[in-house]
Design a protein around this motif. Structure first.
Motif, PDB file in Angstrom:
ATOM      1  N   CYS A 164       0.996  -1.237   0.011  1.00 38.08           N
ATOM      2  CA  CYS A 164      -0.070   0.105  -0.020  1.00 38.08           C
ATOM      3  C   CYS A 164       1.002   1.294  -0.030  1.00 38.08           C
ATOM      4  CB  CYS A 164      -0.886   0.103   1.242  1.00 38.08           C
ATOM      5  SG  CYS A 164       0.006   0.003   2.740  1.00 38.08           S
ATOM      6  N   TYR A 168       2.726  -0.413   4.997  1.00 38.39           N
ATOM      7  CA  TYR A 168       2.397  -1.387   5.985  1.00 38.39           C
ATOM      8  C   TYR A 168       1.468  -2.031   6.272  1.00 38.39           C
ATOM      9  CZ  TYR A 168       7.047   0.501   7.456  1.00 38.39           C
ATOM     10  OH  TYR A 168       8.207   1.134   7.579  1.00 38.39           O
ATOM     11  N   TYR A 169       0.793  -2.110   5.002  1.00 32.80           N
ATOM     12  CA  TYR A 169      -0.848  -3.048   5.368  1.00 32.80           C
ATOM     13  C   TYR A 169      -0.244  -4.516   5.492  1.00 32.80           C
ATOM     14  CZ  TYR A 169      -4.998  -5.296   3.411  1.00 32.80           C
ATOM     15  OH  TYR A 169      -5.962  -5.947   3.392  1.00 32.80           O
ATOM     16  N   ASN A 170      -0.882  -5.060   6.216  1.00 32.39           N
ATOM     17  CA  ASN A 170      -0.803  -6.469   6.417  1.00 32.39           C
ATOM     18  C   ASN A 170       0.622  -6.725   7.468  1.00 32.39           C
ATOM     19  OD1 ASN A 170      -2.408  -8.528   6.116  1.00 32.39           O
ATOM     20  ND2 ASN A 170      -1.887  -9.163   4.178  1.00 32.39           N
ATOM     21  N   GLU A 175       1.496  -0.294  12.029  1.00 29.97           N
ATOM     22  CA  GLU A 175       0.056  -0.208  11.696  1.00 29.97           C
ATOM     23  C   GLU A 175       0.087   0.559  10.285  1.00 29.97           C
ATOM     24  OE1 GLU A 175      -4.058   0.114  13.484  1.00 29.97           O
ATOM     25  OE2 GLU A 175      -2.173   0.159  14.716  1.00 29.97           O
ATOM     26  N   CYS A 176      -0.869   0.150   9.492  1.00 31.46           N
ATOM     27  CA  CYS A 176      -1.119   0.820   8.018  1.00 31.46           C
ATOM     28  C   CYS A 176      -2.031   2.008   8.244  1.00 31.46           C
ATOM     29  CB  CYS A 176      -1.909  -0.055   7.040  1.00 31.46           C
ATOM     30  SG  CYS A 176      -2.439   0.648   5.530  1.00 31.46           S
ATOM     31  N   CYS A 178      -3.167   3.884   5.803  1.00 29.88           N
ATOM     32  CA  CYS A 178      -3.939   4.300   4.450  1.00 29.88           C
ATOM     33  C   CYS A 178      -5.340   4.231   4.834  1.00 29.88           C
ATOM     34  CB  CYS A 178      -3.583   3.320   3.483  1.00 29.88           C
ATOM     35  SG  CYS A 178      -1.888   3.323   3.007  1.00 29.88           S
ATOM     36  N   VAL A 183      -5.693   0.824  -0.172  1.00 31.59           N
ATOM     37  CA  VAL A 183      -4.936  -0.308  -0.451  1.00 31.59           C
ATOM     38  C   VAL A 183      -5.587  -0.945  -1.829  1.00 31.59           C
ATOM     39  CG1 VAL A 183      -4.231  -2.375   0.404  1.00 31.59           C
ATOM     40  CG2 VAL A 183      -4.692  -0.511   1.895  1.00 31.59           C
ATOM     41  N   ALA A 324      -7.193  -7.087  -0.274  1.00 34.14           N
ATOM     42  CA  ALA A 324      -7.258  -5.676   0.041  1.00 34.14           C
ATOM     43  C   ALA A 324      -8.704  -5.240   0.134  1.00 34.14           C
ATOM     44  CB  ALA A 324      -6.514  -4.813  -1.137  1.00 34.14           C
TER      45      ALA A 324
END
Ligand code: ATP
Ligand code: MG
Ligand code: ZN
Length: 325
Positions: A164, A168-170, A175-176, A178, A183, A324
């Motif tokens: 993303c 840091y997604y997943n 922490e993400c 976005c 995403v 996503a």
């Protein structure tokens, strides 16, 4: 020639295994993970485990490099597989070829080697779009007012991306940040044109700091992995000996998949269940079978075993509707 080695990379055994599969079967691969996880480092080591060029391949690649004027002055023959890593600001002409006096592009310079597109979503959409046809046909036709030229472009695509915009997604710890929908939109930039043609989706998470600072060098070297790759390639050479321009499982024509990648009842059930549960597209079906075939070839198994199939299914993360969503 290559000074880098997989033994430089601490841990990441599962990623090394994924790249072994890619090299063994000639599969396209995308590495997805946060900044600093080692994606670029890993991708740059792929050439160290690829089989050597055959004389025929060397001549073919030399021809293209010579036309483009990239052959070093003192070299008469390209002897190592090309590894081309164009920057994401590249134009479509520079990537696929063209111009008033049509010249080969990066995809042809990567012929019989690797095209590495680092940070894939950063490439212009148009650029990725024009790659689609040549990837399918393994050659590119460039038409201009007066001339039409045809250049070979049979390469392994290796791509990398953050999951993303923030990266840091997943991620297991961070922490993400976005916003909703971001995403998905980020992924959709590449989903249409390319994702369908990539066999292995590999999620790379960073190794722990203790592992990174461990002074001990990993024992498994590129040479070790390469030996296994070569054995798997021998099996494929025999399998495809009557077919022109087919050397690896990834290049297998779809009419051959059903015949070469047969599953037993347990396997069929597993694959059907996985397709439903993960909501995989029909396109994923053939890709999974080809990768499973490669896993079986690496294991020296005549049949595709359940573990080969399970491993192949595992590499479809970006197909999952929920990935996503
Ligand atoms: N498993 C590892 N073993 C040894 N060094 C590592 C490992 N992972 C990362 N590194 C170190 O971290 C640096 C950053 O890795 P790399 O540039 O490959 O990350 P990346 O995933 O491509 O990140 P980005 O998304 O920011 O491009 C490497 O040059 C290397 O020095
Ligand atoms: Mg990188
Ligand atoms: Zn994010």
């Amino acid at each position: 020639m290559y000074e880098v080695d997989f033994a430089d990379v601490k841990g990441q055994e599962n990623i090394k295994r994924a790249l072994e599969l890619a090299a063994a079967g000639g599969h396209n691969v995308i590495l997805i993970g946060p900044p600093g996880a080692g994606k670029t480092m890993l991708a740059r080591r792929l050439p160290t485990i690829l089989p050597p060029l055959t004389l025929y391949e060397a001549l073919d690649t030399t021809k293209i490099h010579s036309v483009s004027g990239v052959l070093p002055d003192n070299a008469s023959l390209v002897t190592t597989r090309p590894f081309r890593a164009p920057h994401h600001t590249i134009s479509d002409v520079a990537l696929v070829g063209g111009g008033s006096d049509p010249m080969p592009g990066e995809i042809s310079l990567a012929h019989n080697g690797v095209l590495f597109l680092d940070e894939l979503p950063e490439f212009k959409r148009q650029v990725l779009e024009v790659m689609r046809q040549p990837m399918e046909e393994r050659r590119v036709t460039i038409s201009r007012a007066k001339v039409t030229v045809d250049y070979p472009a049979s390469f392994m695509l290796v791509a990398s991306m953050n999951p993303c915009p923030c990266g840091y997604y997943n991620h297991p710890e961070k922490e993400c940040v976005c916003g909703p929908g971001v995403v998905k939109r980020y992924l959709s930039k590449i989903s249409g044109p390319l994702l369908d043609r990539i066999d292995l989706h590999v999620e790379v998470t960073p190794v722990k700091i203790e592992e990174l600072t461990n002074a001990e060098r990993p024992k498994v070297t590129s040479t070790d992995i390469r030996e296994r790759v070569l054995r798997a390639r021998e099996v494929q050479a025999e399998r495809f000996k009557d077919l022109k321009d087919v050397y690896s499982n990834a290049q297998m024509p779809s009419r051959m998949v059903r015949e070469v990648c047969q599953l037993n009842d347990t396997g069929l059930t597993l694959l059907k269940t996985a397709m439903e549960r993960l909501q995989l597209s029909a396109r994923a079906f053939d890709r999974i079978l080809k990768v499973a075939r490669t896993a079986a070839d690496l294991a020296g198994s005549a049949d595709i075993r359940i573990e080969d199939l399970a491993e192949a299914i595992h590499y479809r993360s970006l197909d999952r509707e929920g990935w996503a969503g």
